[in-house]
Design an enzyme around this catalytic site. Structure first.
Site, mmCIF file in Angstrom:
data_model
loop_
_atom_site.group_PDB
_atom_site.id
_atom_site.type_symbol
_atom_site.label_atom_id
_atom_site.label_comp_id
_atom_site.label_asym_id
_atom_site.label_seq_id
_atom_site.Cartn_x
_atom_site.Cartn_y
_atom_site.Cartn_z
ATOM 1 N N ASN A 224 17.999 -27.273 11.745
ATOM 2 C CA ASN A 224 17.537 -28.273 10.608
ATOM 3 C C ASN A 224 16.020 -27.707 10.461
ATOM 4 O OD1 ASN A 224 18.570 -30.700 9.113
ATOM 5 N ND2 ASN A 224 19.744 -30.907 11.393
ATOM 6 N N ALA B 10 14.910 -24.847 10.133
ATOM 7 C CA ALA B 10 15.031 -23.788 9.253
ATOM 8 C C ALA B 10 15.040 -24.269 7.840
ATOM 9 C CB ALA B 10 16.130 -22.885 9.505
ATOM 10 N N LYS B 11 15.670 -25.713 7.587
ATOM 11 C CA LYS B 11 15.940 -26.014 6.376
ATOM 12 C C LYS B 11 14.864 -27.270 6.104
ATOM 13 C CE LYS B 11 20.381 -26.777 7.525
ATOM 14 N NZ LYS B 11 21.556 -27.570 7.632
ATOM 15 N N ILE C 6 29.168 -35.142 11.385
ATOM 16 C CA ILE C 6 30.097 -35.731 10.733
ATOM 17 C C ILE C 6 31.408 -34.855 10.676
ATOM 18 C CG2 ILE C 6 28.760 -37.451 9.404
ATOM 19 C CD1 ILE C 6 29.185 -35.630 6.835
ATOM 20 N N CYS D 258 18.436 -39.214 13.550
ATOM 21 C CA CYS D 258 19.176 -37.961 13.488
ATOM 22 C C CYS D 258 18.931 -37.112 12.309
ATOM 23 C CB CYS D 258 20.717 -38.258 13.498
ATOM 24 S SG CYS D 258 21.287 -39.363 11.993
ATOM 25 N N SER D 259 19.529 -36.542 11.520
ATOM 26 C CA SER D 259 19.104 -35.907 10.334
ATOM 27 C C SER D 259 18.524 -36.681 9.238
ATOM 28 C CB SER D 259 20.254 -34.841 9.782
ATOM 29 O OG SER D 259 20.418 -34.068 10.630
ATOM 30 N N TRP E 142 21.414 -41.925 8.785
ATOM 31 C CA TRP E 142 22.232 -43.206 8.352
ATOM 32 C C TRP E 142 23.727 -43.105 9.084
ATOM 33 C CZ3 TRP E 142 20.652 -40.918 2.789
ATOM 34 C CH2 TRP E 142 21.550 -39.835 2.691
ATOM 35 N N ARG F 209 31.521 -41.611 2.811
ATOM 36 C CA ARG F 209 32.261 -41.412 3.791
ATOM 37 C C ARG F 209 33.747 -42.155 3.876
ATOM 38 N NH1 ARG F 209 28.535 -38.270 4.727
ATOM 39 N NH2 ARG F 209 26.716 -38.552 5.586
#
Lengths: 562, 755
Positions: free
Chosen positions: A249, A251-252, A275, A336-337, A340, A382
């Site tokens: 992440n 890198a992003k 996910i 986390c990222s 959520w 989701r």
């Protein structure tokens, strides 16, 4: 509203002979009833649960029952109907299901907006954020409620009411938010009533890029969260991801808190996968449990899906959070990222372990409303409400996984939860059914826009008007008022057959123990009532006796007048 | 993660002497009370005193001892332990520490009157491993001596517990001595070397009659009574085997079809069967069909050897056999041809069971957190790989089939010696068919009849005696397999059995106690010989396992009872339950599942499923699910010592105790109603409440019980290993059992206040 009927359909039950009967499609569900008069077989499926609809066989198909439709459902099963080629009924059924199972794709409204049932209780009133934070007992000197996000301008996926460290101004909050993915800054989720150690949640910091970005406000903010807890001079940052994912992440533009910038913070990676991995795992599990079970390879097949490994990992992560807060009295920031999915799992499970309130029916509803709905777990995406995009990569069973973890806890602590398995399954089913407004949309902002509270019924209305249905007879409220530390070992984690294998009659218990327990509870209530009645009767009698003796003069004087 | 679990370690005298002594002490007494210095000094001096002596049973003698032995706390990677003395007696291995504070009297697991927590009866030892310096680990075999110096001794017990002792500080000569003594005494080579012999000789013959009312099937009366109970008229007790003159492995009396043949003819017929074991009656169903167990007949060639080469005599004997079979057929009221089930083909082979048990043990006997974590990764496939659950499922399936056949036909179960699977299957079938065998008395009499009397070789199969002349020294866990099958049934029918899983586990442990006549012998003949001391011509007496008072107090025995069964069988409760019409209807209408996802399957092909779960309870026959996917691991039995897998404050015991509270409350309410009714009729409140046999009926009127409940903490291993509270910080996690009662409405007034 009935939309179509086909009277000549065969239901191909995987556990039984094909059954002939009538299939009815309404704008909410499909309903199949066998032709038998006595104890007819009935199948009643909300269309919302359908993920994919397919035709099987063509006009030229030979063989019995080779021509029909196949429905792939979100609740672990496939439903298959066979039609007769001659009467061309299949097309109508197919189109009707297509139309009403996927209203969003067809630019129509979800059924929840048409469903008007009055349960006598308003479930929308279950959760009031300010009340909930008051219940937690926010110490005003260190934490405050802010309305800075009232119009969802600070962060559009957060609720309007947030709790932040008291010393940080709303202006500074904006600075902090800018350094967090999707502006999801760290905010309070739960506070320990005694030690004041907290669980806060956020998205990843936007560290990535060249050179790496640093944000003093964010660092200071984290320090403030730590300072709000006088018991410890440390703060744990629990990154739910595996370290490699966190690095990827970077890198992003994302990443994680570097310990040299965030002094006194210790970061740990909890190794919970993303996910897509989870979705794939559930797909494999589905193949193992439905329709039939291979007895000889049952356990190794389950193991190969890794579903329970993931459950274990999530439980272990939440356990770590809860342990730090309870035993080490240290505050924990979870992210986390985006904060959520995995974050919601961890914070809600840790809360469940730490706070007995969330183990009641009402408390659990509040927990879901708070940690999942208000903090923007993207249910619409989701689950894929009303959309005909079965292979959408945004779909994932994150919420189901959380419910599975909760079930594991109820198994390990049979008398610590007020609710039963049926409660959990009802919630999961209605996360798919689109009957209630509760699980629609992705975040509070969308829900307010759509006016869900005004236009739809809450699932909690349905639940709370019949709590006894969902009550665990063994619940010992006074007994389990402390922290629960479940064992996160596969020796103690089992497959939730009551959910995943519920369509398979061969996996049902012969004498369900919950029935026996329920008998105990009902019998006890009945007897208590009887005792009360008798006591009352006795009292009345005594009172009457007294009354009589007072009113009637002594016999000696005038026996005749009595 | 690992460090966290470690902090929650449970007891088993688990604490570090040097560091934790004070902490440990502080919870035994009042945790908030500060100890004064004098107290500590006194304790410290008692810690170093060396005059430790094990508590000895009659006839028990200390063989050897070793000083400064370390007893490690499980799953601490041998980093925590207590120092003390290790003794070997002719009965047990016992570890004693000078630290008196470790003898905490209250926070005890199930208290056994015969042994203490640190005692290991020699008959309970399954295998011994020696680790020498350098880390080489070796299994110590029977009849060997060791010359190398032992660093650690790992004792694996048949109750699935692992004990690890360290000899770092022990004098060298003692190490060698104690190692060899363990091997020698744990694996005796002759049955008279078993401690039971000494025990029996020295036991005061006080009221040596049977204290339990479980029939022992050593006399004709017990058999008669069982025949009558079954309403069986076509079979009768015969004493053809008096003095064990026909078959040494069969009891002196057993049951055969009525008026069969002369004894002479029977004896000839017997000669055709393995070990001369005549077919014998097990059970007669209400419909008149019977269950018969039978050994295999010799193949023709073998038979020829046996009776000489005369063809005519062979024919002659065959005729008896046919007559025997005809008699069995005639004894069935329905006169149908009996169904023969060959258990050798249907059940897993003994070799398979043995291998499966070996693999299961590998999963259970671990002592390191690291191994625990590694195993966890592939737990499911490893468990499947043991095939243990497959064996369980297979046996249950055979029993179900046999029970189903019995609805129409007489069933003959046969295997080569009719002493292995015949015991297991016949017992299971009877449990499935007859609710009597789901009571404690019935279950015990069943084991006594089908296993003990009919000659299941407990001594040989339990490796109690390591006869070097016999090649087979492997343990055959058929009885465990049986108990596991029964446990599966109790799980599927939670209110169907009068006993709890704790009872089953305790029974398993009692098998290895080594002093009960029940599980010490291969057959009645051996048992009766053992009971007569040749030298003194004196009758010896060994207690029966069924006399539970030998081992446990009433308090502890109350954990054997199933509250749901009490509720179902108590006539008052049942009446109340039936009266509560609302209850019935509300259960039926609401339970199947919500209308939202109701999905009822009916008329399933070829299955005898009962959808509403209650139906089969009305009938007599249990129809359990037998698919391997429905089999569960018996965690209370196998994982009770694996501390990292212990659920503190939870697990099945918390459900069990909660049910006990509720049932007790219901009984209380019922009594109150009764009293109130009387009260309104007459004026005297004159009803004494009768005690139930459940744990909370033991009342708080005895201080010992009160103390026991308040100081026993709940975990999934309760009552076998209760939790030790290590520090004050963690106290919130621990639930004393007495808390269950805190808000209950149980009324402990048993007294009759009518005076």
């Amino acid at each position: 509203k009935v939309q179509g009927i086909d009277e000549n359909v065969t239901y191909l039950c995987p556990y039984n002979r094909p059954i002939k009967g009538t299939l009815t499609v309404t704008n909410y569900k499909l309903y199949f009833k066998s032709v038998e008069r006595e104890s007819p077989f009935v199948l009643d499926v909300p269309l919302g649960v359908i993920s994919k609809i397919e035709k099987i066989g063509g006009a030229t198909s030979r063989g019995e029952n080779a021509y029909g439709i196949d429905l792939l459902c979100k609740d672990m099963r496939n439903i298959r109907f066979a039609h007769r080629q001659e009467n061309h009924s299949r097309r109508q059924v197919f189109e009707k299901i297509q139309q009403f199972a996927f209203p969003i794709t067809n630019k129509q409204q979800l059924f929840a907006f048409e469903f008007k049932e009055d349960y006598g209780i308003d479930g929308w009133k279950v959760y009031n954020p300010e009340e909930e934070y008051k219940r937690q007992g926010l110490p005003p000197e260190s934490w405050r409620i802010t309305k800075v996000n009232e119009k969802y301008e600070l962060c559009d996926t957060y609720p309007s009411v947030l709790v932040v460290p008291a010393s940080v101004s709303d202006e500074d909050l904006k600075q902090v938010a800018s350094h967090r993915s999707r502006n999801r800054l760290p905010v309070l989720s739960w506070i320990h009533p005694e030690s004041q150690a907290t669980i806060t949640r956020s998205a990843q910091p936007l560290v990535g890029g060249a050179p790496l970005r640093r944000n003093r406000q964010d660092e200071h903010y984290i320090q403030t969260i730590m300072d709000a807890n006088a018991q410890s001079h440390k703060l744990y940052i629990m990154d739910a991801r595996p370290l490699v994912n966190a690095l990827a992440n970077m890198a992003k533009g994302g990443g994680y808190e570097r310990e040299e910038w965030y002094t006194n913070a210790e970061i740990a990676f909890l190794d919970i996968h993303n996910i897509h991995v989870m979705k794939d795992s559930l797909r494999k599990l589905r193949e193992v449990v439905f329709p039939t079970i291979d007895d000889s390879k049952w356990l190794s097949n389950i193991e190969a899906t890794h579903w329970l490994d993931h459950i274990k990992q999530i439980l272990a992560g939440a356990l770590r959070v809860a342990d730090k807060v309870e035993s080490a009295k240290t505050s924990v920031l979870v992210h986390c990222s985006d904060g959520w999915d995995r974050t919601a799992q961890l914070t809600s499970l840790a809360s469940l372990m730490l706070d007995p309130y969330y183990r009641t029916i009402k408390g659990f509803e509040v927990l879901i409303e708070k940690e999942w709905l208000s903090f923007g777990h993207k249910f619409a995406q989701r689950v894929g409400h009303g959309e005909d995009r079965h292979s959408d990569t945004d779909r994932s069973p994150v919420f189901l996984q959380f419910m599975d973890c909760v079930w594991q806890m109820t198994q390990q602590f049979p008398n610590a939860f007020e609710f039963n398995e049926h409660f959990l399954i009802t919630i999961i089913d209605n996360a798919y059914s689109c009957l209630f407004g509760t699980f629609l949309c992705n975040c509070d902002q969308q829900r307010t826009e759509k006016g869900l509270k005004q236009k739809t019924v809450s699932l909690w209305s349905f639940v709370n008007c019949q709590v006894e249905e969902f009550t665990n007879p063994l619940y010992a409220a006074t007994l389990q008022q402390h922290v629960l530390f479940p064992v996160a070992s596969l020796r103690r984690i089992e497959l939730w057959t009551g959910y995943y294998c519920r369509w398979n009659p061969r996996m049902r218990p012969q004498e369900p123990i919950h029935l026996r327990n329920k008998e105990l509870l009902i019998l006890k209530a009945q007897l208590q009532k009887k005792v009360d009645e008798l006591l009352k009767e006795l009292e009345n009698k005594k009172a009457k006796g007294k009354l009589a003796s007072q009113n009637s003069p002594p016999r000696i004087s005038s026996p005749i007048n009595v | 993660m690992a460090s966290f679990r470690r902090s929650l370690f449970s007891r088993n005298s688990s604490y570090n002497v040097d560091v934790r002594m004070k902490t440990f002490k502080s919870y035994v007494d009042n945790p908030d009370e500060d100890e004064n210095d004098e107290e500590i000094k006194k304790r410290a001096s008692s810690f170093f005193q060396n005059d430790l002596n094990p508590h000895l049973l009659p006839g028990e003698k200390t063989v050897t001892e070793a000083d400064s032995v370390l007893c490690f706390v499980p799953f601490t990677e041998k980093k925590q332990g207590i120092s003390g003395k290790l003794f070997i007696t002719n009965f047990k291995l016992t570890f004693l520490t000078g630290d008196r504070s470790s003898y905490d009297q209250q926070n005890r697991r199930q208290r056994n009157k015969l042994i203490d927590d640190g005692d290991i009866p020699l008959t309970n030892i399954e295998s011994i491993y020696q680790v020498v310096s350098g880390g080489k680990r070796k299994k110590l075999l029977p009849n060997t001596t060791v010359s190398t110096l032992t660093k650690y001794l790992e004792i694996h017990c048949k109750d699935f517990r692992t004990h690890v002792f360290g000899f770092k500080f022990t004098p060298k000569d003692q190490i060698k001595k104690i190692t060899n003594a363990v091997i020698h005494y744990a694996f005796p080579s002759k049955s008279w070397l078993l401690y039971a012999y000494e025990y029996a000789k020295n036991l005061q013959p006080t009221g040596n009659g049977t204290v339990s009312n479980t029939p022992l099937y050593s006399n004709a009366d017990d058999w008669e009574r069982e025949l009558n109970r079954c309403g069986c008229t076509k079979w009768n007790v015969c004493d053809v085997n008096r003095g064990y003159c026909v078959s040494q492995s069969m009891p002196e009396r057993f049951v055969l079809p009525m008026n069969l043949m002369s004894y002479d003819e029977l004896m000839k017929a017997a000669s055709q069967f393995n070990e001369n074991r005549l077919p014998a009656w097990c059970y007669t169903h209400t419909n008149g069909a019977s269950l018969v167990r039978m050994a295999e007949m010799y193949a023709e060639s073998e038979l020829a050897d046996y009776v000489g080469n005369s063809l005519s005599s062979e024919m002659y004997i065959r005729t008896y056999c046919n007559r025997l079979k005809t008699a069995i057929q005639l004894a069935d009221v329905n006169k149908g041809y009996p169904v023969e089930m060959d258990l050798t083909k249907l059940c897993p082979s003994l070799k398979d069971v043995q291998a499966s048990y070996e693999r299961l043990k590998e999963l259970i006997f671990i002592d390191s957190g690291k191994d625990f974590a590694v195993q966890d990764i592939s737990w499911f496939s490893s468990l499947e790989g043991t095939k243990w659950l497959t064996c369980v499922s297979q046996c249950l399936k055979v029993a179900c089939d046999a029970a189903k056949h019995l609805e129409n036909h007489t069933v003959i179960i046969k295997e080569p010696d009719s002493r292995h699977y015949c015991c297991l299957i016949s017992s299971l079938v009877q449990i499935l068919l007859d609710r009597h065998f789901r009571t404690r008395l019935g279950f015990q009499s069943l084991i006594q009849r089908e296993w003990v009397a009919m000659g299941y070789p407990f001594q040989r199969e339990g490796c109690l005696v390591q006869d070097s002349s016999k090649s087979n020294t492997e343990y055959i866990p058929l009885f465990l397999l049986f108990l596991d099958c029964v446990w599966q049934l109790t799980q599927q029918y939670p209110s169907g059995f009068a006993f709890s899983e704790t009872y089953l586990v305790t029974l398993w442990d009692s098998v290895h106690m080594g002093i009960f006549e029940t599980f010490l012998f291969d057959c009645c003949h051996q048992r009766s010989r053992y009971h007569i001391d040749a030298r003194w011509q004196q009758r010896l007496f060994l207690p029966s396992t069924w006399d539970w008072n030998v081992q446990f107090s009433d308090d502890d025995q109350s954990f054997f009872n199933n509250p749901l069964y009490v509720m179902k069988t108590n006539p008052d409760v049942n009446e109340a339950l039936n009266k509560a019409k609302y209850l019935q209807s509300s259960l039926r209408s609401k339970i199947p599942t919500q209308e939202l996802y109701s999905y009822e399957l009916q008329n399933l092909e070829g299955s005898n499923l009962c959808i509403d779960g209650t139906k089969s309870l009305k009938g007599y026959r249990l129809t359990p699910l037998t698919g391997a996917a429905c089999m569960k691991l018996w965690t209370q039995c196998y994982l009770r010592w694996q501390t990292p897998a212990q659920i503190i404050g939870g697990g099945n015991p918390s459900q069990y105790l909660q049910q006990c509270v509720m049932v007790e409350e219901i009984l209380c309410l019922l009594h109150k109603i009764e009293a109130l009714k009387k009260n309104s009729a007459k004026s005297a409140n004159s009803l004494a409440r009768t005690r139930s046999d459940l744990v909370f009926s033991m009342a708080l009127d005895t201080p010992r019980t009160t103390e026991l409940l308040a100081n026993t903490y709940l975990s999934s291993s309760f009552p076998f290993s209760s939790v030790q509270r290590l520090s004050r910080e963690e106290k919130s996690v621990f639930t004393p059992i007495s808390l269950f009662l805190e808000h209950s409405t149980i009324d402990y007034d048993y007294s009759n206040d009518d005076d």
